[in-house]
Design a protein around this motif. Structure first.
Motif, short mmCIF file in Angstrom:
data_model
loop_
_atom_site.label_atom_id
_atom_site.label_comp_id
_atom_site.label_asym_id
_atom_site.label_seq_id
_atom_site.Cartn_x
_atom_site.Cartn_y
_atom_site.Cartn_z
N GLY A 34 0.85 -1.19 0.00
CA GLY A 34 0.00 0.00 0.00
C GLY A 34 0.88 1.24 0.00
O GLY A 34 1.84 1.32 0.77
N CYS A 35 0.58 2.17 -0.88
CA CYS A 35 1.43 3.35 -1.04
C CYS A 35 1.55 4.13 0.27
O CYS A 35 2.61 4.67 0.59
CB CYS A 35 0.88 4.24 -2.15
SG CYS A 35 1.07 3.49 -3.78
N TYR A 36 0.48 4.18 1.01
CA TYR A 36 0.49 4.94 2.26
C TYR A 36 1.30 4.22 3.33
O TYR A 36 2.26 4.76 3.87
CB TYR A 36 -0.95 5.16 2.73
CG TYR A 36 -1.02 5.90 4.04
CD1 TYR A 36 -0.89 7.29 4.08
CD2 TYR A 36 -1.18 5.22 5.23
CE1 TYR A 36 -0.93 7.96 5.27
CE2 TYR A 36 -1.23 5.89 6.44
CZ TYR A 36 -1.11 7.27 6.45
OH TYR A 36 -1.14 7.93 7.63
N GLY A 58 5.10 3.66 2.53
CA GLY A 58 5.91 4.84 2.22
C GLY A 58 6.36 4.92 0.78
O GLY A 58 7.54 5.12 0.49
N CYS A 59 5.42 4.75 -0.14
CA CYS A 59 5.75 4.89 -1.56
C CYS A 59 6.37 6.26 -1.82
O CYS A 59 5.83 7.29 -1.41
CB CYS A 59 4.48 4.74 -2.40
SG CYS A 59 4.66 5.25 -4.10
N PRO A 60 7.52 6.29 -2.52
CA PRO A 60 8.19 7.58 -2.76
C PRO A 60 7.35 8.52 -3.63
O PRO A 60 7.54 9.73 -3.60
CB PRO A 60 9.49 7.18 -3.48
CG PRO A 60 9.28 5.80 -3.96
CD PRO A 60 8.26 5.16 -3.06
N ARG A 61 6.45 7.96 -4.42
CA ARG A 61 5.64 8.82 -5.27
C ARG A 61 4.37 9.31 -4.58
O ARG A 61 4.02 10.48 -4.68
CB ARG A 61 5.25 8.08 -6.56
CG ARG A 61 4.94 9.06 -7.69
CD ARG A 61 4.30 8.38 -8.88
NE ARG A 61 2.89 8.15 -8.64
CZ ARG A 61 2.07 7.62 -9.54
NH1 ARG A 61 2.55 7.24 -10.71
NH2 ARG A 61 0.80 7.44 -9.27
N CYS A 62 3.68 8.40 -3.88
CA CYS A 62 2.37 8.77 -3.32
C CYS A 62 2.40 8.96 -1.81
O CYS A 62 1.51 9.58 -1.26
CB CYS A 62 1.33 7.69 -3.61
SG CYS A 62 1.50 6.89 -5.19
N GLY A 63 3.38 8.35 -1.15
CA GLY A 63 3.37 8.36 0.30
C GLY A 63 3.70 9.72 0.87
O GLY A 63 4.35 10.53 0.23
N TYR A 81 5.11 -4.94 -5.49
CA TYR A 81 4.44 -4.00 -6.38
C TYR A 81 3.74 -2.94 -5.55
O TYR A 81 3.07 -3.26 -4.57
CB TYR A 81 3.40 -4.71 -7.26
CG TYR A 81 4.01 -5.70 -8.22
CD1 TYR A 81 4.82 -5.28 -9.26
CD2 TYR A 81 3.79 -7.06 -8.06
CE1 TYR A 81 5.40 -6.19 -10.13
CE2 TYR A 81 4.36 -7.99 -8.93
CZ TYR A 81 5.16 -7.54 -9.96
OH TYR A 81 5.73 -8.44 -10.81
N TRP A 82 3.92 -1.71 -5.95
CA TRP A 82 3.19 -0.64 -5.29
C TRP A 82 1.73 -0.70 -5.71
O TRP A 82 1.42 -1.04 -6.86
CB TRP A 82 3.77 0.73 -5.67
CG TRP A 82 5.10 1.02 -5.08
CD1 TRP A 82 6.28 1.16 -5.75
CD2 TRP A 82 5.41 1.21 -3.69
NE1 TRP A 82 7.29 1.43 -4.86
CE2 TRP A 82 6.79 1.47 -3.59
CE3 TRP A 82 4.64 1.18 -2.52
CZ2 TRP A 82 7.42 1.70 -2.37
CZ3 TRP A 82 5.26 1.40 -1.31
CH2 TRP A 82 6.64 1.66 -1.24
N GLU A 83 0.92 -0.33 -4.76
CA GLU A 83 -0.52 -0.22 -5.02
C GLU A 83 -0.79 0.60 -6.28
O GLU A 83 -1.61 0.23 -7.13
CB GLU A 83 -1.13 0.44 -3.78
CG GLU A 83 -2.59 0.71 -3.79
CD GLU A 83 -2.98 1.52 -2.55
OE1 GLU A 83 -2.18 1.60 -1.58
OE2 GLU A 83 -4.07 2.11 -2.57
N HIS A 84 -0.08 1.72 -6.46
CA HIS A 84 -0.35 2.58 -7.61
C HIS A 84 0.10 1.92 -8.92
O HIS A 84 -0.49 2.16 -9.97
CB HIS A 84 0.27 3.98 -7.44
CG HIS A 84 1.74 4.07 -7.72
ND1 HIS A 84 2.68 4.16 -6.74
CD2 HIS A 84 2.42 4.08 -8.89
CE1 HIS A 84 3.89 4.22 -7.29
NE2 HIS A 84 3.76 4.18 -8.59
N GLU A 85 1.14 1.08 -8.86
CA GLU A 85 1.57 0.38 -10.08
C GLU A 85 0.49 -0.58 -10.55
O GLU A 85 0.20 -0.69 -11.75
CB GLU A 85 2.85 -0.41 -9.81
CG GLU A 85 4.08 0.43 -9.57
CD GLU A 85 5.31 -0.43 -9.30
OE1 GLU A 85 6.29 -0.27 -10.04
OE2 GLU A 85 5.28 -1.24 -8.36
ZN LIG Z 1 2.44 4.91 -4.90
#
Ligand SMILES: [Zn+2]
Length: 170
Positions: free
Chosen positions: A78-80, A83-88, A126-130
């Motif tokens: 999960g991006c949140y 800590g996804c670098p793009r969305c987190g 895999y990131w959630e956003h991917e």
């Molecule tokens: Zn993300």
């Protein structure tokens, strides 16, 4: 959501609403991640990819998907929470609490990766956003990784099948 939140707050007061809204937002994001995981399940079925188990508790980190024969695991991060670098991002309220929590999650992810690799697993994350934006690309990537892993392990298959309790479960 806010009305529900107010009703469920202890004492029904408004103190701490801002902090609890962070928690509620996180919970919503957690649910998004669950649905992303379900979408990946659907995509695997549609792509005819088999041999996977979901969230096996006997494998380090309880990966979202485990391909036992290929010794490959998949995490849907999960991006949140991860800590996804793009969305987190770190929420503004109770910043130090969330920072510690999210940093802790990332450290645990890295530790699980290391432990799994030491146990002979390939680890895909895999990131959630991917998955949300390019599930076909993710499935293609996964398929290629599976093919490599299965080809690599094929010569060993016979001896591996005699091992009734594989050492991968740590
Ligand atoms: Zn993300």
């Amino acid at each position: 959501v806010e009305t529900l939140l107010r009703m469920t707050l202890p004492g029904g007061g408004f103190a701490g609403v801002r902090a609890d809204r962070s928690a509620a937002m996180a919970a919503v994001k957690g649910r998004n991640n669950r649905s992303t995981e379900w979408r990946l399940r659907g995509a695997l079925v549609a792509a005819g990819i088999s041999g996977w188990y979901v969230r096996r508790r006997d494998v380090v980190g309880a990966p979202d998907f485990v391909f036992v024969d290929a010794r490959l695991v998949i995490f849907v991060d999960g991006c949140y929470w991860h800590g996804c670098p793009r969305c987190g991002h770190y929420p503004a309220t109770r910043a130090s609490f969330w920072r510690a929590k999210l940093d802790g999650n990332r450290r645990r992810d890295r530790r699980n990766n290391r432990r799994l690799r030491r146990a002979g697993f390939a680890v895909l994350r895999y990131w959630e956003h991917e998955l949300r934006e390019d599930i076909r690309g993710c499935v293609a990537h996964l398929r290629a990784a599976l093919r490599r892993r299965r080809a690599m392990r094929d010569p060993l298959r016979e001896s591996a099948s005699r091992d009734h309790r594989p050492s991968m479960f740590v």
